[in-house]
Design a protein around this motif. Structure first.
Motif, PDB file in Angstrom:
ATOM      1  N   MET A 173     -18.835  34.003 -15.710  1.00 18.28           N
ATOM      2  CA  MET A 173     -18.222  32.742 -16.130  1.00 18.28           C
ATOM      3  C   MET A 173     -19.082  32.040 -17.165  1.00 18.28           C
ATOM      4  SD  MET A 173     -15.719  30.707 -16.202  1.00 18.28           S
ATOM      5  CE  MET A 173     -14.612  31.181 -14.869  1.00 18.28           C
ATOM      6  N   GLY A 174     -20.408  32.146 -17.053  1.00 25.40           N
ATOM      7  CA  GLY A 174     -21.270  31.553 -18.071  1.00 25.40           C
ATOM      8  C   GLY A 174     -21.012  32.142 -19.446  1.00 25.40           C
ATOM      9  N   ASP A 175     -20.871  33.462 -19.525  1.00 24.57           N
ATOM     10  CA  ASP A 175     -20.594  34.103 -20.816  1.00 24.57           C
ATOM     11  C   ASP A 175     -19.185  33.770 -21.315  1.00 24.57           C
ATOM     12  OD1 ASP A 175     -23.101  35.264 -20.995  1.00 24.57           O
ATOM     13  OD2 ASP A 175     -22.476  37.132 -20.022  1.00 24.57           O
ATOM     14  N   ILE A 176     -18.225  33.671 -20.393  1.00 21.23           N
ATOM     15  CA  ILE A 176     -16.865  33.298 -20.793  1.00 21.23           C
ATOM     16  C   ILE A 176     -16.860  31.898 -21.410  1.00 21.23           C
ATOM     17  CG2 ILE A 176     -14.579  32.689 -19.907  1.00 21.23           C
ATOM     18  CD1 ILE A 176     -14.930  34.942 -17.848  1.00 21.23           C
ATOM     19  N   LEU A 177     -17.519  30.952 -20.750  1.00 18.61           N
ATOM     20  CA  LEU A 177     -17.515  29.575 -21.244  1.00 18.61           C
ATOM     21  C   LEU A 177     -18.221  29.460 -22.594  1.00 18.61           C
ATOM     22  CD1 LEU A 177     -18.191  27.624 -17.917  1.00 18.61           C
ATOM     23  CD2 LEU A 177     -16.031  27.816 -19.171  1.00 18.61           C
ATOM     24  N   LYS A 178     -19.293  30.216 -22.782  1.00 19.01           N
ATOM     25  CA  LYS A 178     -19.970  30.189 -24.083  1.00 19.01           C
ATOM     26  C   LYS A 178     -19.056  30.712 -25.186  1.00 19.01           C
ATOM     27  CE  LYS A 178     -24.574  30.963 -22.133  1.00 19.01           C
ATOM     28  NZ  LYS A 178     -25.656  31.966 -21.944  1.00 19.01           N
TER      29      LYS A 178
END
Length: 352
Positions: free
Chosen positions: A91-96
């Motif tokens: 989710m961190g990579d998706i949000l970035k």
């Protein structure tokens, strides 16, 4: 009382339990279950998932989400949900990534569906106040299109196992041997007439939990619109095989050796999940993980990363191979899209 002793006492008093019941206890017992008390992810833990292999995986899921939102007509509100979000890396990579899609972050109501308290703590440390948590998809507000991601969730949902013997089907169960230790055995099954024909020795796995999730996603998406992307290792066609495994420190161990101390999984039954979703009015398509990532542009992303950091070219090449090669994750892992009728999510246009 340790989980082994509790299960032994339960079986001694009430008889053998199904493999699904055993998996559920080992993974989710509130006092001793693996995910409830001691999930160990990453290189120093018991297993590693694709988001931990490379940032490219999560970035391309973010690209997929942004492109899907565009194809959906850029709705003003969308539920961006991850089920089974691990340590929050994906989710961190998706949000970035979706920051580069104007308007999407503002439209996205971000939720993590997580039942494990230790994993919620890891997710909170990584993602802070950018997300909300729920214990089930039913707790995530409806009445807005769904954009759901689940990576290596289906394989953790319990399955029953049936073995074709010379005289018919029997269910594989967990009982006690002559020394009172946990052991696999066979028991008569009332569902024998509902199982497919097979040669003696074949094992058929059936996960009511996986099918139920497919039905829940299908109903939600048929009602509210949107899409779900499920990525996991498993079969794209119906088949046979004993896929139950226990992983500890990246090695396969005896599933009965130490209940609650290892991660237990079975292969995802994508045909059953897709059929259940279609039965609720949604549509579904499937690709291998390698095909999906290639169509989403992982080759070009790898080249861009190498140009930005030439000294990491070897590491990036190894990560790319791990994610898409046929003898790595590329073939065994599948990417399944469940979506509302009337449109097709990115990468799945030719898979319908």
């Amino acid at each position: 009382m340790p989980l082994r002793d509790r299960l032994t006492a339960q079986i001694a008093a009430g008889g053998p339990i199904t493999v699904a019941q055993y998996m559920g206890a080992c993974l989710h017992d509130p006092d001793f279950g693996y995910y409830a008390t001691r999930p160990a992810l990453g290189e120093a833990g018991d297993f590693i998932t694709a988001p931990m292999v490379s940032q490219m995986f999560g970035e391309l899921i973010g690209v997929w989400a942004a492109a899907a939102w565009e194809l959906m007509g850029r709705p003003d509100a969308v539920r961006l949900v991850e089920m089974g979000p691990g340590d929050g890396t994906l989710m961190g990579d998706i949000l970035k990534t979706i920051r580069h899609a104007p308007g999407l972050l503002e439209a996205a109501d971000v939720w993590l569906v997580e039942t494990s308290a230790p994993l919620r703590a890891l997710q909170a440390d990584r993602l802070g106040g950018r997300v909300q948590w729920a214990r089930s998809l039913a707790e995530v507000p409806a009445e807005a299109p769904l954009m759901l991601i689940a990576n290596e969730l289906l394989d953790c949902l319990p399955a029953r196992q049936f073995v074709r013997t010379a005289i018919g089907w029997a269910e594989q169960v967990v009982g006690l041997d002559a020394e009172g230790e946990l052991a696999f055995g066979l028991a008569p099954t009332p569902v024998a007439g509902l199982l497919p024909d097979a040669a003696p020795g074949q094992v058929f796995e059936q996960s009511a939990a996986q099918a139920a999730l497919g039905a829940e996603l299908g109903a939600r998406i048929a009602a509210d619109g949107g899409a779900a992307l499920l990525i996991d290792y498993g079969r794209a066609e119906p088949g046979f095989g004993d896929t139950l495994q226990a992983l500890r420190r990246h090695e396969k161990v005896d599933p009965l050796a130490d209940p609650g101390a290892a991660d237990l999984t079975v292969h995802a039954d994508f045909p059953a999940v897709m059929a259940a979703a279609r039965g609720q009015g949604a549509e579904a398509a499937i690709l291998t993980q390698g095909e999906f990532l290639a169509r989403m542009g992982i080759g070009q992303r790898a080249e861009a990363l190498v140009r930005a950091a030439p000294g990491r070219s070897g590491a990036i090449g190894r990560q790319l191979t791990r994610l898409i090669a046929g003898d790595e994750m590329g073939e065994l892992f599948k990417a399944c899209a469940i979506h509302a009728p009337g449109w097709t999510p990115p990468a799945f246009e030719e898979a319908e």
